[in-house]
Design a protein around this motif. Structure first.
Motif, short mmCIF file in Angstrom:
data_model
loop_
_atom_site.label_atom_id
_atom_site.label_comp_id
_atom_site.label_asym_id
_atom_site.label_seq_id
_atom_site.Cartn_x
_atom_site.Cartn_y
_atom_site.Cartn_z
N ALA A 1 0.94 -1.16 -0.05
CA ALA A 1 -0.18 0.00 0.10
C ALA A 1 0.90 1.10 -0.02
CB ALA A 1 -1.11 -0.17 1.12
N ILE A 2 2.16 1.19 0.57
CA ILE A 2 2.79 2.39 0.69
C ILE A 2 3.40 2.74 -0.64
CG2 ILE A 2 4.94 0.92 1.07
CD1 ILE A 2 4.04 4.22 2.94
N THR B 1 -7.11 7.85 -0.52
CA THR B 1 -7.48 9.22 -0.22
C THR B 1 -6.37 9.98 0.80
OG1 THR B 1 -8.77 8.40 1.76
CG2 THR B 1 -10.09 8.65 -0.29
N GLU B 2 -6.42 11.20 0.67
CA GLU B 2 -5.60 11.83 1.65
C GLU B 2 -5.16 11.47 2.79
OE1 GLU B 2 -2.19 13.75 2.81
OE2 GLU B 2 -2.82 13.43 0.74
N PRO B 3 -6.39 11.30 3.83
CA PRO B 3 -6.15 10.62 5.09
C PRO B 3 -5.48 9.40 5.16
CG PRO B 3 -8.62 11.42 4.75
CD PRO B 3 -7.64 11.44 3.46
N VAL B 4 -5.82 8.74 4.32
CA VAL B 4 -5.22 7.03 4.38
C VAL B 4 -3.79 7.35 3.88
CG1 VAL B 4 -5.54 4.64 3.45
CG2 VAL B 4 -7.48 6.16 3.88
N ALA C 1 -1.93 8.53 6.69
CA ALA C 1 -1.56 7.65 7.84
C ALA C 1 -0.53 6.64 7.40
CB ALA C 1 -2.92 6.91 8.06
N LEU C 2 -0.41 6.19 5.94
CA LEU C 2 0.57 5.27 6.01
C LEU C 2 1.88 5.83 5.59
CD1 LEU C 2 -1.32 3.39 3.15
CD2 LEU C 2 -0.79 2.40 5.28
N ARG C 3 2.17 7.18 5.39
CA ARG C 3 3.42 8.01 5.22
C ARG C 3 3.80 8.01 6.78
NH1 ARG C 3 1.16 10.93 1.28
NH2 ARG C 3 0.15 12.50 2.56
N LEU D 1 -8.58 7.57 10.24
CA LEU D 1 -9.49 8.30 10.76
C LEU D 1 -8.94 9.43 11.80
CD1 LEU D 1 -11.53 5.00 11.99
CD2 LEU D 1 -12.12 6.50 10.20
N PRO D 2 -9.69 10.14 12.07
CA PRO D 2 -9.34 11.35 12.83
C PRO D 2 -8.51 10.81 14.19
CG PRO D 2 -11.32 11.73 12.04
CD PRO D 2 -11.19 10.43 11.62
N ALA D 3 -7.81 11.29 14.48
CA ALA D 3 -6.74 10.71 15.73
C ALA D 3 -7.66 10.71 17.03
CB ALA D 3 -5.69 11.91 15.80
#
Length: 184
Positions: A14-15, A22-25, A28-30, A134-136
């Motif tokens: 996925a990386i 999407t930007e949030p996902v 989170a991966l970065r 998801l939101p932290a």
């Protein structure tokens, strides 16, 4: 035993697919610091018309139902306050929103969040909401069966594509609490 990877021709880390997420996902991966290396999280490209679980398993293999997990956004209310949270349960089950979820959130009432609320608050597409990104400050309630799964096929943040993630990684996400009996 087959894994979700067996159902798809093109399985990539996925990386390496951040531009498809999407930007949030992607963010989170970065910033990943979970209990498994980020390169153990995979991305598979799927037809957005086949994003819903029933259609997905019909087209990619009925055995995937047992290895897929759905992430739903719930709203718990008490007094004038509303708390958003996410629940992650195996796809052949459903979250006990009015029992386990309501009690865990300390809410008087709990229900599925309206679609506009869910997509607005997560920055993800309905039908592709995932616990990654998801939101932290949200509680993330993870059914023990998901946490114990070698791999779970989950949303990618959009209707196109899915993530294949070790259950251990899902249990270690920010804000995650693993609960027995979350799914019924």
């Amino acid at each position: 035993m087959r894994t979700p990877m067996d159902a798809f021709d093109d399985v990539r880390p996925a990386i390496e697919c951040l531009d498809l997420l999407t930007e949030p996902v992607a963010a989170a991966l970065r910033a990943w610091s979970g209990p498994v290396p980020v390169d153990q999280l995979s991305y598979v490209d799927t037809d957005p018309e086949k994003a819903d679980t029933a259609v997905l398993v019909e087209n990619y293999g009925s055995w995937l139902l047992e290895q897929s997990a759905n992430c739903v956004v719930v709203a718990g209310k008490r007094g004038g306050e509303s708390t958003l949270a996410a629940c992650l349960v195996l796809a052949h089950t459903r979250a006990d929103v009015n029992g386990v979820v309501r009690r865990h959130l300390g809410a008087r009432k709990a229900s599925f969040a309206p679609m506009d609320t869910a997509i607005g608050a997560t920055g993800m597409e309905f039908g592709g909401i995932t616990p990654i990104g998801l939101p932290a400050d949200w509680p993330l309630l993870v059914d023990a069966a998901v946490a114990d799964a070698p791999y779970a096929l989950i949303g990618s943040g959009s209707r196109r594509g899915k993530l294949i993630v070790p259950g251990k990684a899902l249990a270690g996400l920010p804000g995650a609490t693993v609960l027995e009996g979350l799914a019924v």
